[in-house]
Design an enzyme around this catalytic site. Structure first.
Site, PDB file in Angstrom:
ATOM      1  N   HIS A 113     -78.721 -66.084  38.712  1.00  0.00           N
ATOM      2  CA  HIS A 113     -79.848 -66.918  38.267  1.00  0.00           C
ATOM      3  C   HIS A 113     -80.280 -67.786  39.439  1.00  0.00           C
ATOM      4  O   HIS A 113     -79.825 -68.904  39.615  1.00  0.00           O
ATOM      5  CB  HIS A 113     -79.404 -67.764  37.060  1.00  0.00           C
ATOM      6  CG  HIS A 113     -80.496 -68.565  36.425  1.00  0.00           C
ATOM      7  ND1 HIS A 113     -80.412 -69.036  35.125  1.00  0.00           N
ATOM      8  CD2 HIS A 113     -81.701 -68.994  36.894  1.00  0.00           C
ATOM      9  CE1 HIS A 113     -81.505 -69.720  34.840  1.00  0.00           C
ATOM     10  NE2 HIS A 113     -82.301 -69.718  35.891  1.00  0.00           N
TER      11      HIS A 113
ATOM     12  N   HIS B 119     -84.048 -68.471  41.370  1.00  0.00           N
ATOM     13  CA  HIS B 119     -85.490 -68.201  41.559  1.00  0.00           C
ATOM     14  C   HIS B 119     -85.722 -68.264  43.060  1.00  0.00           C
ATOM     15  O   HIS B 119     -85.544 -69.336  43.654  1.00  0.00           O
ATOM     16  CB  HIS B 119     -86.335 -69.249  40.842  1.00  0.00           C
ATOM     17  CG  HIS B 119     -86.075 -69.301  39.372  1.00  0.00           C
ATOM     18  ND1 HIS B 119     -86.857 -68.637  38.462  1.00  0.00           N
ATOM     19  CD2 HIS B 119     -85.084 -69.902  38.664  1.00  0.00           C
ATOM     20  CE1 HIS B 119     -86.377 -68.846  37.242  1.00  0.00           C
ATOM     21  NE2 HIS B 119     -85.302 -69.615  37.335  1.00  0.00           N
TER      22      HIS B 119
ATOM     23  N   HIS C 173     -85.029 -66.652  30.082  1.00  0.00           N
ATOM     24  CA  HIS C 173     -84.624 -68.044  29.946  1.00  0.00           C
ATOM     25  C   HIS C 173     -84.762 -68.412  28.468  1.00  0.00           C
ATOM     26  O   HIS C 173     -85.813 -68.165  27.861  1.00  0.00           O
ATOM     27  CB  HIS C 173     -85.551 -68.955  30.751  1.00  0.00           C
ATOM     28  CG  HIS C 173     -85.297 -68.960  32.226  1.00  0.00           C
ATOM     29  ND1 HIS C 173     -85.264 -67.817  32.972  1.00  0.00           N
ATOM     30  CD2 HIS C 173     -85.060 -69.994  33.081  1.00  0.00           C
ATOM     31  CE1 HIS C 173     -85.017 -68.148  34.245  1.00  0.00           C
ATOM     32  NE2 HIS C 173     -84.886 -69.454  34.334  1.00  0.00           N
TER      33      HIS C 173
ATOM     34  N   GLU D 167     -82.749 -73.576  27.379  1.00  0.00           N
ATOM     35  CA  GLU D 167     -82.613 -74.531  28.494  1.00  0.00           C
ATOM     36  C   GLU D 167     -83.008 -75.908  27.935  1.00  0.00           C
ATOM     37  O   GLU D 167     -82.175 -76.808  27.849  1.00  0.00           O
ATOM     38  CB  GLU D 167     -83.506 -74.132  29.670  1.00  0.00           C
ATOM     39  CG  GLU D 167     -83.451 -75.109  30.842  1.00  0.00           C
ATOM     40  CD  GLU D 167     -84.416 -74.757  31.988  1.00  0.00           C
ATOM     41  OE1 GLU D 167     -85.335 -73.926  31.781  1.00  0.00           O
ATOM     42  OE2 GLU D 167     -84.249 -75.325  33.087  1.00  0.00           O
TER      43      GLU D 167
ATOM     44  N   ASP E 215     -80.023 -71.703  40.257  1.00  0.00           N
ATOM     45  CA  ASP E 215     -81.380 -71.843  39.700  1.00  0.00           C
ATOM     46  C   ASP E 215     -82.430 -72.044  40.803  1.00  0.00           C
ATOM     47  O   ASP E 215     -83.097 -71.090  41.182  1.00  0.00           O
ATOM     48  CB  ASP E 215     -81.426 -72.977  38.668  1.00  0.00           C
ATOM     49  CG  ASP E 215     -82.526 -72.803  37.624  1.00  0.00           C
ATOM     50  OD1 ASP E 215     -83.186 -71.753  37.603  1.00  0.00           O
ATOM     51  OD2 ASP E 215     -82.718 -73.728  36.805  1.00  0.00           O
ATOM     52  N   ASP E 216     -82.590 -73.277  41.278  1.00  0.00           N
ATOM     53  CA  ASP E 216     -83.584 -73.593  42.322  1.00  0.00           C
ATOM     54  C   ASP E 216     -82.916 -74.526  43.335  1.00  0.00           C
ATOM     55  O   ASP E 216     -83.185 -75.732  43.368  1.00  0.00           O
ATOM     56  CB  ASP E 216     -84.801 -74.291  41.685  1.00  0.00           C
ATOM     57  CG  ASP E 216     -85.461 -73.423  40.633  1.00  0.00           C
ATOM     58  OD1 ASP E 216     -86.217 -72.505  41.013  1.00  0.00           O
ATOM     59  OD2 ASP E 216     -85.197 -73.633  39.436  1.00  0.00           O
TER      60      ASP E 216
END
Ligand code: HPA
Ligand code: ZN
Length: 351
Positions: free
Chosen positions: A29, A31, A209, A212, A290-291
Site C-alpha cells: 500500500h 501511492h 480502500h 479508512e 501509504d504516502d
C-alpha cells in the site's frame, strides 16, 4: 499456505528496531505519487516550467499539517501536477525504489492514480511506461520485484472510471490490479460495482480502500459487491464484530498504514492504534507507508514507531512480514522463496 514459523524467540526491546529494519518485507500500500518528496517536486517543477504556489521546499513541507483525508488529498493532487513526461514518472518511482531497498523491501505493489494525470493532458502511455520502466530497473538494479495497481478516483464518476479502464487496456500487461482511492466518505464501493465487475472479467486483481475514515459498511460492500481480494486500511472494521469475524475467517488481508492514520487524525496517537487488536483477532494485517513523503516516514519508520508505541513483539514482526508476502500478488514459488529468507533472517538474529 504454509504453517507459521513456530520458534520465534523473544527479542529485547532495544534490539527490536534492528530486527524490524533488517527483515525482508513486501509493501502493498504505497501511492507512488505520495512518495514524491518536496525536493523532487521542486526539481520537476523547474524542469517542466510548472508554477507551484510555494516559495521553497521548507514552505511546502510546512504545509503538511493535515486534519483529515481531504485536507491531505488537496495538497497531494497539487504536488502531482509537476509530473508531465515519461522520465518524470520514472524518476519518481526510481526514487521510491531506492528508499525501498534501504528499508529491505523485497517486493512492492505500487498504486498509481492515472486520472490525476490524464485530466491534465498527460497520456496513459506516458504514465504507465514511465512507472513500468522503473519497475523493470528495480528488479535488475536493486533486486526488488514490483508491479503496478491502477486506482480509480472514487470522488469521480463510474463513467470516468470506465473511460480510464479503456485507456489502460493497451497496457494491461503492465498492470496487475485495480484499486479504489481518494475521498472515501460519501463515495461507497458500490458506486463502482459495474466497472469492478468488468475488471474482474478482464482478469485483474482487485483491491479497494475501505474503512479508512468510512464506516464498516464500506468494507462489507468492498468485499461482497466489488469482490476485492484485499482491503486497504480497513481499520474501522474493529467497530463491527461480525465484520472482524468475516475478515479473520476468510483471511482477507488489510494493508494498514499507521503513520498515515496518525497524520490524518484517524487515531489521536500511535499508542491508540488498533493494529494489535486486528492481529490478535486473527486478521491478516500488514504494515505499509501509504504516502511516505507526506506522512513522515517510509516503511521501516512505520514499523519502528508503531512497535515502540504499542509494545508489539518479535512474534508480531514475523507475522506482519510473513502476512505481507502471503497477501501479495506474486506466485506461490516466489512467496515460498521470500518466506524462506524471512525465516533465515529470524534464525540468524536469534542465533
Ligand atoms: N486514502 C485515500 N486516497 C488516497 C490515500 C489514502 O490514504 N493516499 C493517496 N490517495
Ligand atoms: Zn492509501
Amino acid at each position: 499456505m504454509n504453517l507459521a514459523k513456530p520458534d520465534i524467540k523473544p527479542v529485547a526491546t532495544d534490539r527490536l528496531p534492528e530486527l524490524l529494519r533488517g527483515m525482508p518485507k513486501a509493501e502493498l500500500h504505497i501511492h507512488i505519487e505520495g512518495s514524491l518528496e518536496p525536493e523532487l517536486i521542486f526539481a520537476l517543477a523547474s524542469r517542466n516550467g510548472v508554477a507551484i504556489p510555494y516559495a521553497s521546499v521548507e514552505e511546502l513541507r510546512s504545509a503538511y499539517a493535515f486534519t483529515n483525508l481531504q485536507s491531505f488529498l488537496d495538497i497531494y493532487y497539487a504536488g502531482a501536477s509537476v509530473l508531465i513526461k515519461e522520465q518524470d514518472f520514472y524518476d519518481m518511482a526510481w526514487a521510491y525504489f531506492v528508499k525501498a531497498a534501504q528499508n529491505n523491501v523485497a517486493h512492492a505493489e505500487l498504486f498509481f492514480d492515472p486520472q490525476t494525470h490524464t485530466a491534465r493532458g498527460v497520456s496513459m502511455q506516458t504514465v504507465i511506461t514511465g512507472l513500468h520502466r522503473a519497475c523493470v530497473d528495480a528488479q535488475t538494479g536493486l533486486g526488488i520485484s514490483a508491479s503496478l495497481i491502477l486506482c480509480f478516483l472514487r470522488h469521480l464518476s463510474e463513467e470516468d472510471a470506465f473511460k480510464t479502464l479503456e485507456q489502460a487496456l493497451p497496457f494491461q500487461d503492465k498492470v496487475i490490479g485495480i484499486g479504489l482511492d481518494s475521498g472515501e466518505v460519501g463515495n461507497p464501493p458500490e458506486k463502482f460495482a459495474r466497472v469492478f465487475a468488468r475488471c474482474r472479467e478482464l482478469g485483474f486483481h482487485l483491491v479497494a480502500h475501505a474503512g479508512e475514515e468510512g464506516p464498516p459498511a464500506y468494507v462489507w460492500t468492498a468485499l461482497d459487491v466489488l469482490k476485492v481480494e484485499r482491503i486497504d486500511h480497513g481499520v474501522q472494521s474493529s467497530k463491527d464484530a461480525a465484520l472482524m469475524r468475516r475478515l479473520a475467517k476468510d483471511r482477507i488481508p488489510l494493508t494498514v498504514c499507521p503513520l498515515s492514520n496518525l497524520k490524518l487524525c484517524v487515531f489521536p496517537d500511535l499508542a491508540s492504534h488498533n493494529l494489535r487488536q486486528l492481529l490478535e483477532a486473527g486478521l491478516a494485517a500488514t504494515i505499509n507507508s501509504d504516502d511516505p513523503a507526506y506522512f513522515g516516514g517510509y516503511l521501516n519508520e512505520n514499523f519502528t514507531q508503531t512497535f515502540a508505541a504499542t509494545q508489539l513483539s518479535a512474534r508480531h514482526a514475523y507475522t506482519l512480514a510473513r502476512n505481507s508476502f502471503e497477501a501479495s500478488f506474486i506466485d506461490a514459488a516466489a512467496k515460498r522463496r521470500h518466506i524462506d529468507r524471512l525465516d533465515e533472517r529470524f534464525d540468524a538474529f536469534s542465533a
